[in-house]
Design a protein around this motif. Structure first.
Motif, PDB file in Angstrom:
ATOM      1  N   UNK A 230     -22.413 -40.023  22.582  1.00 47.87           N
ATOM      2  CA  UNK A 230     -23.169 -39.404  21.489  1.00 47.87           C
ATOM      3  C   UNK A 230     -23.477 -37.932  21.795  1.00 47.87           C
ATOM      4  N   UNK A 231     -23.888 -37.647  23.045  1.00 49.02           N
ATOM      5  CA  UNK A 231     -24.240 -36.274  23.404  1.00 49.02           C
ATOM      6  C   UNK A 231     -23.017 -35.358  23.337  1.00 49.02           C
ATOM      7  N   UNK A 232     -21.858 -35.881  23.754  1.00 50.56           N
ATOM      8  CA  UNK A 232     -20.658 -35.042  23.720  1.00 50.56           C
ATOM      9  C   UNK A 232     -20.162 -34.871  22.287  1.00 50.56           C
ATOM     10  N   UNK A 233     -20.306 -35.917  21.479  1.00 52.95           N
ATOM     11  CA  UNK A 233     -19.904 -35.801  20.078  1.00 52.95           C
ATOM     12  C   UNK A 233     -20.736 -34.721  19.386  1.00 52.95           C
ATOM     13  N   UNK A 234     -22.043 -34.703  19.722  1.00 55.16           N
ATOM     14  CA  UNK A 234     -22.941 -33.721  19.099  1.00 55.16           C
ATOM     15  C   UNK A 234     -22.904 -32.359  19.790  1.00 55.16           C
ATOM     16  N   UNK A 235     -22.197 -32.261  20.908  1.00 49.78           N
ATOM     17  CA  UNK A 235     -22.186 -30.988  21.647  1.00 49.78           C
ATOM     18  C   UNK A 235     -21.681 -29.867  20.748  1.00 49.78           C
ATOM     19  N   UNK A 236     -22.341 -28.723  20.854  1.00 47.92           N
ATOM     20  CA  UNK A 236     -21.973 -27.577  20.015  1.00 47.92           C
ATOM     21  C   UNK A 236     -20.567 -27.085  20.378  1.00 47.92           C
ATOM     22  N   UNK A 237     -19.770 -26.748  19.371  1.00 45.69           N
ATOM     23  CA  UNK A 237     -18.468 -26.109  19.603  1.00 45.69           C
ATOM     24  C   UNK A 237     -18.300 -25.030  18.539  1.00 45.69           C
ATOM     25  N   UNK A 238     -17.148 -24.386  18.535  1.00 47.43           N
ATOM     26  CA  UNK A 238     -16.860 -23.429  17.463  1.00 47.43           C
ATOM     27  C   UNK A 238     -15.708 -23.995  16.641  1.00 47.43           C
ATOM     28  N   UNK A 239     -15.404 -23.375  15.499  1.00 43.27           N
ATOM     29  CA  UNK A 239     -14.411 -23.992  14.595  1.00 43.27           C
ATOM     30  C   UNK A 239     -12.945 -23.853  15.029  1.00 43.27           C
ATOM     31  N   UNK A 240     -12.665 -22.976  15.998  1.00 44.24           N
ATOM     32  CA  UNK A 240     -11.265 -22.774  16.417  1.00 44.24           C
ATOM     33  C   UNK A 240     -10.777 -23.938  17.267  1.00 44.24           C
ATOM     34  N   UNK A 241      -9.462 -24.219  17.266  1.00 44.81           N
ATOM     35  CA  UNK A 241      -8.946 -25.199  18.233  1.00 44.81           C
ATOM     36  C   UNK A 241      -9.055 -24.640  19.657  1.00 44.81           C
ATOM     37  N   UNK A 242      -8.884 -25.503  20.655  1.00 45.05           N
ATOM     38  CA  UNK A 242      -8.948 -25.031  22.045  1.00 45.05           C
ATOM     39  C   UNK A 242      -7.790 -24.067  22.322  1.00 45.05           C
ATOM     40  N   UNK A 243      -8.038 -23.015  23.094  1.00 48.88           N
ATOM     41  CA  UNK A 243      -6.944 -22.098  23.424  1.00 48.88           C
ATOM     42  C   UNK A 243      -5.983 -22.748  24.425  1.00 48.88           C
ATOM     43  N   UNK A 244      -4.782 -22.180  24.533  1.00 55.59           N
ATOM     44  CA  UNK A 244      -3.823 -22.744  25.482  1.00 55.59           C
ATOM     45  C   UNK A 244      -3.921 -22.073  26.847  1.00 55.59           C
ATOM     46  N   UNK A 245      -4.627 -20.934  26.878  1.00 51.40           N
ATOM     47  CA  UNK A 245      -4.771 -20.242  28.155  1.00 51.40           C
ATOM     48  C   UNK A 245      -6.227 -19.894  28.433  1.00 51.40           C
ATOM     49  N   UNK A 246      -6.532 -19.752  29.733  1.00 49.78           N
ATOM     50  CA  UNK A 246      -7.915 -19.537  30.159  1.00 49.78           C
ATOM     51  C   UNK A 246      -8.513 -18.276  29.531  1.00 49.78           C
ATOM     52  N   UNK A 247      -7.693 -17.240  29.350  1.00 50.22           N
ATOM     53  CA  UNK A 247      -8.191 -15.977  28.769  1.00 50.22           C
ATOM     54  C   UNK A 247      -8.779 -16.219  27.382  1.00 50.22           C
ATOM     55  N   UNK A 248      -8.232 -17.206  26.687  1.00 52.99           N
ATOM     56  CA  UNK A 248      -8.698 -17.515  25.338  1.00 52.99           C
ATOM     57  C   UNK A 248     -10.109 -18.086  25.285  1.00 52.99           C
ATOM     58  N   UNK A 249     -10.685 -18.395  26.456  1.00 54.31           N
ATOM     59  CA  UNK A 249     -12.051 -18.939  26.481  1.00 54.31           C
ATOM     60  C   UNK A 249     -13.112 -17.830  26.445  1.00 54.31           C
ATOM     61  N   UNK A 250     -12.674 -16.587  26.653  1.00 50.55           N
ATOM     62  CA  UNK A 250     -13.627 -15.467  26.662  1.00 50.55           C
ATOM     63  C   UNK A 250     -14.338 -15.382  25.318  1.00 50.55           C
ATOM     64  N   UNK A 251     -15.645 -15.217  25.366  1.00 44.06           N
ATOM     65  CA  UNK A 251     -16.418 -15.111  24.131  1.00 44.06           C
ATOM     66  C   UNK A 251     -16.620 -16.453  23.425  1.00 44.06           C
ATOM     67  N   UNK A 252     -16.214 -17.532  24.071  1.00 40.76           N
ATOM     68  CA  UNK A 252     -16.407 -18.872  23.486  1.00 40.76           C
ATOM     69  C   UNK A 252     -17.150 -19.754  24.494  1.00 40.76           C
ATOM     70  N   UNK A 253     -18.453 -19.473  24.678  1.00 42.07           N
ATOM     71  CA  UNK A 253     -19.199 -20.109  25.773  1.00 42.07           C
ATOM     72  C   UNK A 253     -19.203 -21.638  25.734  1.00 42.07           C
ATOM     73  N   UNK A 254     -19.268 -22.215  24.528  1.00 38.14           N
ATOM     74  CA  UNK A 254     -19.332 -23.686  24.462  1.00 38.14           C
ATOM     75  C   UNK A 254     -17.998 -24.305  24.875  1.00 38.14           C
ATOM     76  N   UNK A 255     -16.898 -23.715  24.394  1.00 42.96           N
ATOM     77  CA  UNK A 255     -15.576 -24.221  24.767  1.00 42.96           C
ATOM     78  C   UNK A 255     -15.361 -24.045  26.271  1.00 42.96           C
ATOM     79  N   UNK A 256     -15.736 -22.883  26.760  1.00 45.10           N
ATOM     80  CA  UNK A 256     -15.610 -22.572  28.179  1.00 45.10           C
ATOM     81  C   UNK A 256     -16.358 -23.614  29.022  1.00 45.10           C
TER      82      UNK A 256
END
Ligand code: TYM
Length: 344
Positions: A230-256
């Motif tokens: 339940x906690x992970x389902x409710x965990x905050x994310x952003x609307x973009x899909x996950x990036x394919x490379x680590x650099x793509x996590x910059x500026x996306x703290x929840x995904x990171x």
């Protein structure tokens, strides 16, 4: 001689940050070092009683942290596991360090500023001196390596400053007593890996913390499968899909944060995790993360519950650990007394 020391406060709600940032490292370090792991009950009381919960809670939480150590795989027969207040030398050396450290050093500590809040005049004197007791914990065992999360970095730098000032201030006496040119080692902080700062599940810019009023912000070590899911389902994310490379996590703290958690729990690199889940939806990733978290934490939580149901065993572990801790700490404290000129 290398030695590991680290501590965890018995203030309730042990969470995934404590596990990945600290306890998991404690377990790993047992293979290569002599380790001393401490439940720092004297640190717990630096906060208002309403925060640490009073005597009954302290007893319960001291046993719970010990249970977490054991359940995670710390072996108290090969390493030292004890609660701080049982070994008098911690308070004794902390007093000496209170006289070595400067008030200005303490005033600069960000944890003090955070915990004291606006009403600094009303914080306990112990909260201000907290890092001095922490330096005593570490240096009583002449620990060379201290595994901690990122939030403890400043305290470890202060520990080095205290050791250095003690070594300098008493250099002549240290040499006269036959300890060469330095009595205390300069301790190395060990802050490594993908989860040295696990963030809140509700806000990727805030640290996951025991004191967050929202239980949804953290995964507790004793949470069951449904709660974790339940906690992970409710965990905050952003609307973009996950990036394919680590650099793509910059500026996306929840995904990171979620990728870092997955990496740490699975022992894989973040790049590798993104290689598998990059481009996909968060929902897919979150259900894989749920399975992984339940797989890794479920047995620990279960074992913790079993252990706390038998306090006699835990209490015996702590008592035996304290005897072994004292055997290391007492000669060090005696040497400090000789160096200072305290007749004994
Ligand atoms: P404490 O009890 O707050 O936390 C215990 C350990 O967990 C780590 N930690 C985290 N790591 C990653 N992400 C997070 N969100 C997170 N939250 C907590 C902490 O960094 C810590 O390693 N002052 C210490 C206890 C202490 C100690 C010591 C540590 C007392 N004496 C001597 C090392 C050596 C503390 O308050 O930890």
């Amino acid at each position: 001689e290398p030695r590991v020391f680290s501590g965890v406060q018995p203030t309730g709600n042990l969470h995934l940050g404590n596990y990945l940032g600290a306890i998991l490292k404690f377990v790993e370090m047992q293979k290569s070092f002599d380790c001393v792991y401490c439940v720092v009950d004297m640190h717990a009381i630096t906060q208002p009683i309403s925060v640490w919960g009073g005597p009954k809670e302290l007893v319960r939480n001291t046993r719970e942290v010990t249970a977490a150590f054991l359940a995670a795989g710390i072996d108290p027969t090969r390493h030292v596991v004890f609660n701080q207040s049982r070994v008098d030398q911690h308070a004794e050396l902390a007093w000496v360090f209170n006289c070595v450290a400067r008030i200005g050093w303490m005033n600069r500590m960000t944890q003090f500023k955070d915990k004291a809040g606006k009403d600094r005049e009303n914080a306990s004197l112990g909260l201000l001196a907290y890092p001095s007791l922490m330096a005593a914990d570490i240096l009583l065992y002449k620990a060379t390596h201290v595994p901690v999360g990122e939030d403890q970095k400043q305290h470890l730098e202060l520990t080095r400053d205290i050791a250095q000032k003690f070594n300098n201030d008493f250099a002549e006496s240290i040499a006269e007593q036959g300890f060469g040119d330095a009595f205390f080692p300069l301790t190395e902080p060990l802050i490594q890996g993908p989860a040295t700062r696990v963030m809140s599940l509700r806000d990727g810019t805030k640290k996951m913390s025991k004191s967050d009023p929202s239980d949804l912000s953290r995964i507790n070590l004793t949470d069951d499968r449904d709660t974790i899911a339940q906690k992970l389902r409710k965990a905050k994310t952003d609307p973009e899909p996950l990036p394919s490379e680590v650099e793509g996590l910059a500026g996306r703290p929840e995904a990171d944060n979620l990728v870092g958690i997955y990496a740490a729990l699975s022992g894989r690199a973040a790049a590798d995790v993104l290689g598998e889940f990059g481009g996909g939806q968060f929902s897919t990733f979150k259900s894989a993360l749920t399975d992984l978290a339940v797989d890794k934490l479920g047995p620990i939580g279960g074992e913790m519950k079993r252990l706390v149901a038998d306090p006699a065993h835990i209490d015996a572990v702590l008592a035996a650990g304290a005897d072994r801790a004292r055997a290391i700490a007492a000669p060090v404290m005696n040497a400090v007394k000789d160096i200072l000129g305290f007749l004994r």
